[in-house]
Design an enzyme around this catalytic site. Sequence first.
Site, mmCIF file in Angstrom:
data_model
loop_
_atom_site.group_PDB
_atom_site.id
_atom_site.type_symbol
_atom_site.label_atom_id
_atom_site.label_comp_id
_atom_site.label_asym_id
_atom_site.label_seq_id
_atom_site.Cartn_x
_atom_site.Cartn_y
_atom_site.Cartn_z
ATOM 1 N N LYS A 166 0.840 -1.200 0.000
ATOM 2 C CA LYS A 166 0.000 0.000 0.000
ATOM 3 C C LYS A 166 0.875 1.251 0.000
ATOM 4 C CE LYS A 166 -3.477 2.350 2.773
ATOM 5 N NZ LYS A 166 -4.515 2.269 3.791
ATOM 6 N N GLU A 214 10.526 -4.657 4.464
ATOM 7 C CA GLU A 214 10.621 -6.073 4.084
ATOM 8 C C GLU A 214 10.293 -6.244 2.599
ATOM 9 O OE1 GLU A 214 8.941 -4.780 6.562
ATOM 10 O OE2 GLU A 214 9.234 -5.907 8.410
ATOM 11 N N GLY A 241 -4.979 -1.893 4.970
ATOM 12 C CA GLY A 241 -4.166 -3.038 4.536
ATOM 13 C C GLY A 241 -4.860 -4.370 4.770
ATOM 14 N N ARG A 242 -5.390 -4.547 5.977
ATOM 15 C CA ARG A 242 -5.992 -5.860 6.308
ATOM 16 C C ARG A 242 -7.386 -6.009 5.740
ATOM 17 N NH1 ARG A 242 -4.751 -2.507 10.294
ATOM 18 N NH2 ARG A 242 -6.389 -1.648 11.627
ATOM 19 N N GLU A 263 -4.889 -6.604 14.725
ATOM 20 C CA GLU A 263 -4.350 -5.303 14.307
ATOM 21 C C GLU A 263 -5.457 -4.244 14.363
ATOM 22 O OE1 GLU A 263 -2.544 -4.348 10.294
ATOM 23 O OE2 GLU A 263 -0.698 -4.707 11.392
ATOM 24 N N HIS A 290 -6.143 -32.898 18.061
ATOM 25 C CA HIS A 290 -5.061 -33.774 18.512
ATOM 26 C C HIS A 290 -3.889 -32.966 19.053
ATOM 27 C CE1 HIS A 290 -7.011 -37.376 16.933
ATOM 28 N NE2 HIS A 290 -7.495 -36.533 16.033
ATOM 29 N N LYS A 295 9.381 -0.531 14.219
ATOM 30 C CA LYS A 295 9.949 -0.204 12.897
ATOM 31 C C LYS A 295 10.983 0.908 13.034
ATOM 32 C CE LYS A 295 5.762 -0.958 10.101
ATOM 33 N NZ LYS A 295 4.777 -0.327 9.225
HETATM 34 O O1 F6P Z 1 3.193 -2.940 9.714
HETATM 35 C C1 F6P Z 1 1.838 -3.154 9.598
HETATM 36 C C2 F6P Z 1 1.335 -2.876 8.230
HETATM 37 O O2 F6P Z 1 1.253 -1.512 8.016
HETATM 38 C C3 F6P Z 1 -0.011 -3.548 7.987
HETATM 39 O O3 F6P Z 1 -1.058 -2.823 8.482
HETATM 40 C C4 F6P Z 1 0.002 -3.696 6.516
HETATM 41 O O4 F6P Z 1 -0.954 -4.618 6.079
HETATM 42 C C5 F6P Z 1 1.428 -4.137 6.279
HETATM 43 O O5 F6P Z 1 2.179 -3.418 7.234
HETATM 44 C C6 F6P Z 1 1.961 -3.922 4.905
HETATM 45 O O6 F6P Z 1 1.942 -2.582 4.538
HETATM 46 P P1 F6P Z 1 2.164 -2.146 3.041
HETATM 47 O O7 F6P Z 1 1.059 -2.732 2.222
HETATM 48 O O8 F6P Z 1 2.134 -0.651 3.043
HETATM 49 O O9 F6P Z 1 3.495 -2.665 2.577
#
Ligand code: F6P
Length: 555
Positions: free
Chosen positions: A205, A211, A265-266, A351, A382, A510
């Site tokens: 987003k 990452e 995002g979620r 979240e 189990h 972060k």
């Molecule tokens: O660190 C949390 C977060 O902001 C989530 O809310 C989001 O889904 C994820 O990181 C990824 O964010 P992006 O789509 O901006 O890379």
Amino acid sequence: MYPIDLPAWQRLQQDFEATRHLHMRDLFRQDPGRAERYWLEAGGIRLDYSKNRITDRVMNDLVALAEECRLPEKIAAMFAGEKINRSEHRAALHTALRNLSDAPVVVDGEDVMPKVRAVLSQMGDFARAVRSGQWLGYTRQMITDVVNIGIGGSDLGPLMMCSALAPYGSPRLNMHFVSTVDGAQLRDVLDKVRPETTLFVIASKTFTTQETITNARTARAWFLREAGEADIARHFVAVSTNRQAVAEFGIDPAHMFEFWDWVGGRYSLWSAIGLPIMLYLGEENFIDMLEGAHLMDRHFATAPLAQNMPVVLALLGIWYIDFYRSGSCVVAPYDYHLHLLPKFLRQLDMESNGKQVRLDGGRVRAGTGPVLWGESGINGQHAFFQMLHQGTQLVPVDLIASLEKRSNLPGHHEILLSNVFAQAEALMQGKTAAQVRAELQAQGQPENEIAELLPHKVFDGNRPSNIILTDRIDPRNMGSLIALYEHKVFVQGVVWGINSFDQWGVELGKQLAKTILGELTGAIEPAEHDSSTTRLIRLYRRTNCAEDGTCALFE
Ligand code: F6P
């Protein structure tokens, strides 16, 4: 107004005192209509909520609580595009992404539906081209592998849906999802694919997530070992709200699928973030998924609160979290393909509602979002169900299954479903000392052994569960199911007075990681940390840095 100060909350406190000693098996015995009354159907989903520690009075007061929290008004505000995500000044309009009606949805004076439809049609054209082989790689071969690089909401929704709906997926496309930055995951995927036939979807987003951008850069470098810069256009597409960052990364914005800041995002799998879903399932199935979600949206927006499935599910959660003080809940899908559902729902719920500050800035005075956990129910039986049946904590469970057989292997689905129904029954009924004694006596056990074994074999029961059934696991019902949980989370947020759409709690880590990264690589001298953090940084440097203090960041 804090919810705990509302009249309905006070009444619920009394209801709790009056009902907490009641056993569900007695409630069932006394009330033949219970199963029928505590049953709801909406958008391809059936909910049996009869095995909860509720009475009509409790349900009435829970619904009254929702009314006193002005839930209908808040639902209308969300659908209308009001900026309910106040700390980020944004609307929360995932419902617009699946608005298949002609109704406009206005944000800041603009109807967003034309641009929603335009991106959907851009995704459709692209998915058709890739799936049909019209879109070719730089050596004119068809795309065989799609690698989604994203994390959190830019990973979990598409990953979960592609896994849930794998029987509908293209057998010609291998889907891969890379989220972690530890390198092992990306390396494993890159070992399996070829640059000529691989399409990378860089999903972020913000397009600034460390990452994702690190993985995307590495994938790009890997690709360029075989191909040229000009070939990137056929193998890298971006999904983002940040056009400038996409361009700076080196992906032509013409190959970008856009979404907007009003998509959390979620909550984004319905947007362009769902591109891997559409690539895998095809446009028609993706639209079916949107339709399923739209059905649940209509139900949520129009059904009376007492018959409103997301509302009922949310209120039951509140009953346990705030009155029974249960800190967690389990989602147990009885379906192999749904094994990632708990993982997806964990982000959605935790979240969104893992908050302690209210929209007005005050501290909450009630329990909020629970720890959501779980996995495939049959495997869980189990592994951890022991604790659900006989542990000291009350953990409500959602058991999810499809009525339609998931395979044509004889006998399998019957065994599966018998376990779903049996678990709910066992959790509710339990087993009394008298029943255990009678059983052991019938087996001819001597009295001294019976006395020893008896306490271990007693189940208190009275443990709550919901059974959530679909006719079948298909795109439409998956759409309804996920929308059900999204709205459940929203309703709980409304009652607690929190903002379910921001996530400030992820920021501090972060920020600190940025400083520590510089210290690990030797770019900056270790700053002042606590003695534990300093010790860990030193250990890392001793292990990975040369004697002159230089540490290689990238190979
Ligand atoms: O660190 C949390 C977060 O902001 C989530 O809310 C989001 O889904 C994820 O990181 C990824 O964010 P992006 O789509 O901006 O890379």
